[in-house]
Scaffold this motif. Structure first.
Motif, PDB file in Angstrom:
ATOM      1  N   ASP A  93      -3.839  -3.763   4.770  1.00 38.18           N
ATOM      2  CA  ASP A  93      -3.241  -2.509   4.294  1.00 38.18           C
ATOM      3  C   ASP A  93      -1.960  -2.752   3.508  1.00 38.18           C
ATOM      4  O   ASP A  93      -1.775  -2.205   2.415  1.00 38.18           O
ATOM      5  N   LEU A  94      -1.061  -3.560   4.073  1.00 37.64           N
ATOM      6  CA  LEU A  94       0.232  -3.740   3.421  1.00 37.64           C
ATOM      7  C   LEU A  94       0.083  -4.495   2.103  1.00 37.64           C
ATOM      8  O   LEU A  94       0.799  -4.213   1.128  1.00 37.64           O
ATOM      9  N   GLN A  95      -0.854  -5.445   2.033  1.00 40.79           N
ATOM     10  CA  GLN A  95      -1.061  -6.165   0.781  1.00 40.79           C
ATOM     11  C   GLN A  95      -1.730  -5.278  -0.258  1.00 40.79           C
ATOM     12  O   GLN A  95      -1.396  -5.344  -1.449  1.00 40.79           O
ATOM     13  N   ALA A  96      -2.659  -4.412   0.187  1.00 44.30           N
ATOM     14  CA  ALA A  96      -3.284  -3.467  -0.745  1.00 44.30           C
ATOM     15  C   ALA A  96      -2.247  -2.508  -1.307  1.00 44.30           C
ATOM     16  O   ALA A  96      -2.254  -2.201  -2.505  1.00 44.30           O
ATOM     17  N   GLY A  97      -1.340  -2.024  -0.453  1.00 40.74           N
ATOM     18  CA  GLY A  97      -0.302  -1.119  -0.929  1.00 40.74           C
ATOM     19  C   GLY A  97       0.678  -1.798  -1.859  1.00 40.74           C
ATOM     20  O   GLY A  97       1.053  -1.241  -2.897  1.00 40.74           O
ATOM     21  N   ASN A 308      -3.789   3.651   8.996  1.00 38.63           N
ATOM     22  CA  ASN A 308      -3.927   2.699   7.889  1.00 38.63           C
ATOM     23  C   ASN A 308      -3.341   3.260   6.602  1.00 38.63           C
ATOM     24  O   ASN A 308      -2.731   2.534   5.806  1.00 38.63           O
ATOM     25  N   LEU A 309      -3.536   4.566   6.394  1.00 41.56           N
ATOM     26  CA  LEU A 309      -2.969   5.214   5.208  1.00 41.56           C
ATOM     27  C   LEU A 309      -1.441   5.171   5.242  1.00 41.56           C
ATOM     28  O   LEU A 309      -0.802   4.909   4.217  1.00 41.56           O
ATOM     29  N   PHE A 310      -0.845   5.414   6.408  1.00 44.86           N
ATOM     30  CA  PHE A 310       0.617   5.345   6.525  1.00 44.86           C
ATOM     31  C   PHE A 310       1.136   3.970   6.110  1.00 44.86           C
ATOM     32  O   PHE A 310       2.094   3.859   5.334  1.00 44.86           O
TER      33      PHE A 310
END
Length: 533
Positions: A93-97, A308-310
């Motif tokens: 998640d954090l890498q995608a964001g 996950n969105l957060f």
């Protein structure tokens, strides 16, 4: 008339001398049934009895919806949803964001929907047959294939457990302000096996309550981060509703989908649903259970999607388009957040640490749970649950300790390790999906609850899509990492064997008729009936 009487007397005499035909099969199976009590997903005394609050109406029809009954069924779906929130997913998640911004939120939503479909098929197998997926695989496949499937499931579980334990250890390191090194965090996390055993003694509902607290902790922590960083609401909605994909974000997109389907979780959910005691002989009760599990799992995965969105949007707001975007990982994410957003009432570094610790601890306990079912089901072990828990925990903790000591030298080495572990997870996905789709499509196994042709095509399409996406990840990884002639030859040989086994599993299914599948499940209806009685 006299002849009829004589015939009747002979029949009665034969009945007295010869047992009914059904008795030998029952007596033959009686001993395994009592023995299987130790290998069952849940013992009878541990199951939650589903009470009929509305007894009026047609007994053959499913009872009307009841909030109280939904509450009784609530639990397995939330334990299953933990796999969507483990440290490996949070890193994806954090890498995608950070790299793709808000542009992959639509893919996160649809990947979660695909995960719900797969998990509901797993629950369907468990409820309709009264046995979990690993047990059914033991009877469905020949010995060589069964042991190979078990080996793959164990490898997937160990790989996931390493990520989860390392994630917990990183969180402990953050919250202790660096006083406790990574290996010490691994030792502390390993003790959750004893916590798990302690909680199991107090019943399924107590264990589910602990997981509810851990999920709530994650939700509050990451929602707090979301509120502190104030991501763009407009960009968030566009990211969810408008599909976008560029060549620069392909790898992150593959990671988002790959993290959703966890091989050990497919096995786990089929066992968790058996914690509720229903009457398997009544079709209406089985269908009712499936309906409630669908509602419960949908709510659980919606909550996991929001968490996950957060995480994705927080890192999109903070690091998208910056120099740090390509260097961010689970190890340094907390420090980067602290440098970017600072403190407040509670420093964001510790909020991140609390959420990460809850994710790591909950996922390692469910990993222990899954390990019991996988090992007991495939190998038909006659061990007590606490012994199986210790064995499965040791299988994961020993390599994790080695990894923690070897890779504790730098952040870069841990990031490389995580890439290899993601590849390991991707490799194992077909060996959970293909047996599941094979079994859930077989009338000999599922009876009236065999999936129909439309759902079958949808499920196989989703499985093919997931395997193709993960195949791309594997190809991209090996092209960039494989160096040297001998290593290349080894990878080619291994890939050939890997593809051959996948072809065998597909051929064994009902989706593509094959002579291999003609005699593989003759005894399954008998076994299912006995286990449910």
């Amino acid at each position: 008339m006299e002849n009829d009487v004589k015939v009747a007397e002979k029949v009665e005499e034969a009945d007295r001398l010869l047992p009914p035909q059904s008795l030998p099969s029952n007596s033959d199976e009686e001993e395994p049934e009592s023995e299987s009590e130790s290998e069952a997903a849940f013992e009878s005394r541990d199951k939650i009895v589903i009470v009929d609050f509305e007894s009026a109406g047609d007994p053959a029809a499913a009872p009307p919806f009841s909030w109280r009954k939904l509450w009784l069924f609530t639990g397995p779906g939330f334990l299953m949803s933990i796999a969507f929130l483990d440290p490996g997913n949070l890193e994806g998640d954090l890498q995608a964001g950070a790299i793709a911004g808000y542009s992959l939120l639509w893919l996160l939503m649809w990947a979660t929907a695909m995960g719900l479909l797969i998990q509901m098929l797993s629950a369907r197998v468990g409820v309709a047959t009264g046995r979990h997926l690993a047990e059914l695989c033991r009877d469905e496949y020949p010995t060589w294939a069964r042991y190979l499937l078990w080996s793959m499931a164990e490898l997937a579980l160990i790989g996931a457990d390493i990520q989860e334990v390392i994630g917990s250890a990183i969180a402990i390191q953050i919250l202790s302000r660096g006083v406790l090194p990574l290996w010490a965090g691994v030792v502390i996390t390993a003790s959750d096996c004893f916590l798990f055993l302690f909680l199991e003694n107090y019943g399924v509902r107590k264990l589910e309550a602990v997981f509810a607290v851990l999920i709530a902790t994650m939700g509050l922590s990451f929602a707090w981060m979301f509120g502190e960083t104030k991501p763009s609401g407009k960009e968030l909605m566009i990211g969810i509703l408008l599909p976008r994909l560029s060549s620069k974000t392909i790898r992150q997109a593959v990671g988002v989908v790959g993290c959703v389907i966890m091989p050990h979780n497919v096995f786990l959910h089929s066992a968790l649903v058996q914690s509720r005691q229903i009457d398997p002989k009544r079709k209406s009760r089985v269908q009712e259970a499936l309906n409630y599990y669908l509602i419960e799992s949908s709510v659980a995965l919606f909550i996991s999607f929001m968490i996950n969105l957060f995480v994705t949007t927080v890192f999109a707001k903070g690091f998208y388009g910056t120099e740090k975007a390509n260097n961010i990982g689970l190890v340094n994410a907390g420090q980067y957040l602290q440098e970017k957003f600072g403190g407040g009432l509670l420093p964001i570094l510790y909020i991140w640490g609390i959420g990460l610790l809850a994710a790591g601890q909950s996922s390692t306990i469910t990993g222990t749970y899954a390990g019991q079912f996988i090992m007991g089901g495939f190998l038909n072990l006659r061990l007590k649950k606490w012994m199986r828990a210790v064995i499965t925990r040791s299988c994961a903790i020993v390599p994790t300790m080695i990894v923690a000591i070897v890779f504790n030298t730098s952040e870069a080495s841990l990031d490389v390790l995580n890439e290899w572990l993601n590849v390991l997870q991707s490799v194992q996905i077909p060996f959970a999906l293909l047996p599941l789709l094979t079994l859930v499509s077989k009338e000999e196994v599922m009876g009236d609850f065999k999936i129909g042709p439309i759902l079958q095509r949808i499920a196989w399409t989703v499985a093919a899509l997931v395997m193709i996406i993960n195949g791309y990840l594997l190809l991209d990884f090996f092209v960039s990492e494989v160096n040297g002639f001998m290593f290349g030859v080894t990878v080619c040989v291994w890939t050939t064997a890997y593809v051959a086994f996948i072809v065998y599993l597909i051929s064994h299914s009902n989706f593509i008729p094959s002579p291999w599948s003609s005699s593989s499940s003759i005894e399954l209806p008998k076994r299912v009936t006995v286990s449910n009685s």
